[in-house]
Motif scaffolding. Structure first.
Motif, PDB file in Angstrom:
ATOM      1  N   ASN A   3      47.897  32.906  26.765  1.00  0.00           N
ATOM      2  CA  ASN A   3      48.315  32.203  27.787  1.00  0.00           C
ATOM      3  C   ASN A   3      47.616  30.935  27.818  1.00  0.00           C
ATOM      4  O   ASN A   3      46.204  30.781  28.025  1.00  0.00           O
ATOM      5  N   ARG A   4      48.225  29.770  27.415  1.00  0.00           N
ATOM      6  CA  ARG A   4      47.453  28.466  27.282  1.00  0.00           C
ATOM      7  C   ARG A   4      47.497  27.573  28.489  1.00  0.00           C
ATOM      8  O   ARG A   4      48.381  27.670  29.515  1.00  0.00           O
ATOM      9  N   THR A   5      46.255  26.753  28.578  1.00  0.00           N
ATOM     10  CA  THR A   5      46.233  25.765  29.467  1.00  0.00           C
ATOM     11  C   THR A   5      46.322  24.261  28.807  1.00  0.00           C
ATOM     12  O   THR A   5      45.725  24.371  27.616  1.00  0.00           O
ATOM     13  N   ASN A  27      42.698  28.698  25.274  1.00  0.00           N
ATOM     14  CA  ASN A  27      43.779  29.974  25.035  1.00  0.00           C
ATOM     15  C   ASN A  27      43.187  30.954  25.667  1.00  0.00           C
ATOM     16  O   ASN A  27      42.007  31.466  25.273  1.00  0.00           O
ATOM     17  N   ASN A  28      43.652  31.407  26.700  1.00  0.00           N
ATOM     18  CA  ASN A  28      43.379  32.475  27.631  1.00  0.00           C
ATOM     19  C   ASN A  28      41.949  32.395  28.326  1.00  0.00           C
ATOM     20  O   ASN A  28      41.401  33.390  28.795  1.00  0.00           O
ATOM     21  N   GLN A 140      50.515  29.182  32.868  1.00  0.00           N
ATOM     22  CA  GLN A 140      50.367  30.277  32.058  1.00  0.00           C
ATOM     23  C   GLN A 140      48.982  31.163  32.339  1.00  0.00           C
ATOM     24  O   GLN A 140      49.282  32.456  32.041  1.00  0.00           O
ATOM     25  N   SER A 143      49.350  34.199  34.747  1.00  0.00           N
ATOM     26  CA  SER A 143      49.986  35.209  34.295  1.00  0.00           C
ATOM     27  C   SER A 143      48.868  36.419  34.278  1.00  0.00           C
ATOM     28  O   SER A 143      49.382  37.656  34.355  1.00  0.00           O
TER      29      SER A 143
END
Length: 397
Positions: A3-5, A27-28, A140, A143
């Motif tokens: 889940n990327r920001t 990532n995460n 993301q 999530s």
């Protein structure tokens, strides 16, 4: 995939833009440095809009779980996803950084090099826009959570690092070790930009410090490492030594008619030559030594240096001393044109021309325990960058 920001910059107040606008990516995880851009009032507005959007979406989620409705492309769902993104005008982001970063840099100067590098990447995007907007794309990351309040706790943990800096929060929470990636995410600077003029002197000083380090590691006073000559020269050198060794042995045997004396001479001279040749070659590290020479995993877990109660870094500026009479001055950030390290390792301030009448000519920053001059240099450079006028900041646009 994960889940990327994303932290993106463009001139659109609501559109997060294309991938070419991305300055940082994670990532995460949430990058703590991103949240030094956000004021308390901005957070409260974000929190309220997110909870309002969730209040409209939650009944539809409950209905969908009972098989009554489909959620795809519903306006309420789209509105909630849009509410997860953050849109911060650049002037507000700079104002917040000016407010919160001095306290953090004063207590944790070890963060200064990472913050400076992060700002340089950020500015490479900002200077391409006339009215930049910073966008935090966090959809993301949501999530990982089932509802907004859990998600907002993770956001608040990052905000608290800048609201109330203290040793427990900055070293233990949020994985905030001395690691550029975990602090700010993957850096994606804009390419093809020329460096700013005010960075030239600090970069020259960086080169001087690097040369000193190279000298200590290589043993060469000029800071240059030894490069071997062409291969044929090395082979010729070995053959010449072999001929010399044979000539010495034959000469002794011819002069004394003693085979054992010639053999002894051969062994002694060969030993001396071997020792000399070995001393000319760079020593190879053993496996254990090579780990000590490059402790990559240990570097990531290194504690951030901490200065309690005695930092020269203040909210408005930095404390400096007149080199002639030891009188102290608080030099405002916007009055500093340049900061350098002299050959003695002292931090020297150069004042902007329009403010020089307010200060003596020779100003330097006193050394503080647990704050090396190099780290204070980086901290002052960060605040100089943030203190530039808007016209100066965008003069290359």
């Amino acid at each position: 995939m994960g889940n990327r920001t994303f932290l993106t910059i463009n001139e659109d107040e609501a559109d997060v833009g294309q991938y070419g606008d991305v300055a940082f990516e994670t990532n995460n995880f949430l990058a703590p440095l991103w949240f030094c851009l956000i004021s308390e009032s901005q957070y409260q507005g974000y929190r309220q809009q997110l909870l309002d959007a969730w209040a409209k979406l939650k009944p539809l989620i409950d209905a969908a779980s009972m098989g009554e409705e489909e959620l795809d492309e519903l306006p309420e769902q789209i509105a909630f996803f849009e509410a997860l993104d953050w849109h911060i005008p650049w002037n507000e982001a700079v104002s917040q950084m000016r407010h919160c970063l001095p306290a953090v840099l004063a207590r944790y100067p070890g963060l200064a090099p990472h913050i400076k590098e992060w700002l340089e990447t950020l500015y490479s995007h900002v200077r391409e826009q006339r009215n930049p907007i910073v966008h935090l794309e966090l959809v993301q990351f949501f999530s990982f959570y089932s509802e907004p309040l859990e998600y907002l706790k993770a956001v608040e943990a990052c905000l608290d690092l800048w609201r109330n800096p203290n040793s427990a929060k900055l070293t233990d929470q949020g994985g905030m070790s001395a690691d550029a990636y975990t602090l700010g995410g993957e850096h994606l600077p804009k390419t093809g930009l020329t460096p700013e003029p005010q960075d030239e002197a600090p970069l020259q000083q960086d080169t001087y410090v690097h040369a000193q380090t190279t000298e200590q590691l290589s043993g060469h006073p000029d800071g240059n490492t030894h490069h071997p000559g062409p291969k044929w020269r090395e082979e010729l050198h070995i053959w010449l030594l072999a001929v010399l060794l044979a000539a010495i042995s034959i000469g002794i045997w011819a002069a004394t008619s003693s085979g054992w004396l010639a053999a002894l001479a051969f062994v002694l001279v060969a030993g001396i030559i071997t020792w000399r040749e070995a001393s000319r070659q760079p020593r190879k590290l053993t496996i254990s030594e090579s780990h000590r020479a490059a402790p990559a995993s240990e570097a990531k877990a290194e504690k951030i240096s901490y200065a309690e109660g005695s930092s020269p870094i203040k909210l408005e500026g930095i404390e400096a001393e007149n080199a002639l009479d030891q009188q102290h001055y608080l030099v405002r950030w916007e009055h500093i044109e340049l900061v350098t390290l002299n050959v003695n390792g002292d931090l020297v301030l150069a004042i902007r021309e329009e403010y020089r009448g307010m200060y003596p000519k020779l100003l330097h920053v006193q050394r503080v325990e647990e704050m090396t001059p190099e780290l204070v240099l980086r901290a002052v450079q960060v605040m100089i960058m943030l203190s530039e006028d808007k016209e100066e900041l965008y003069e290359d646009s």
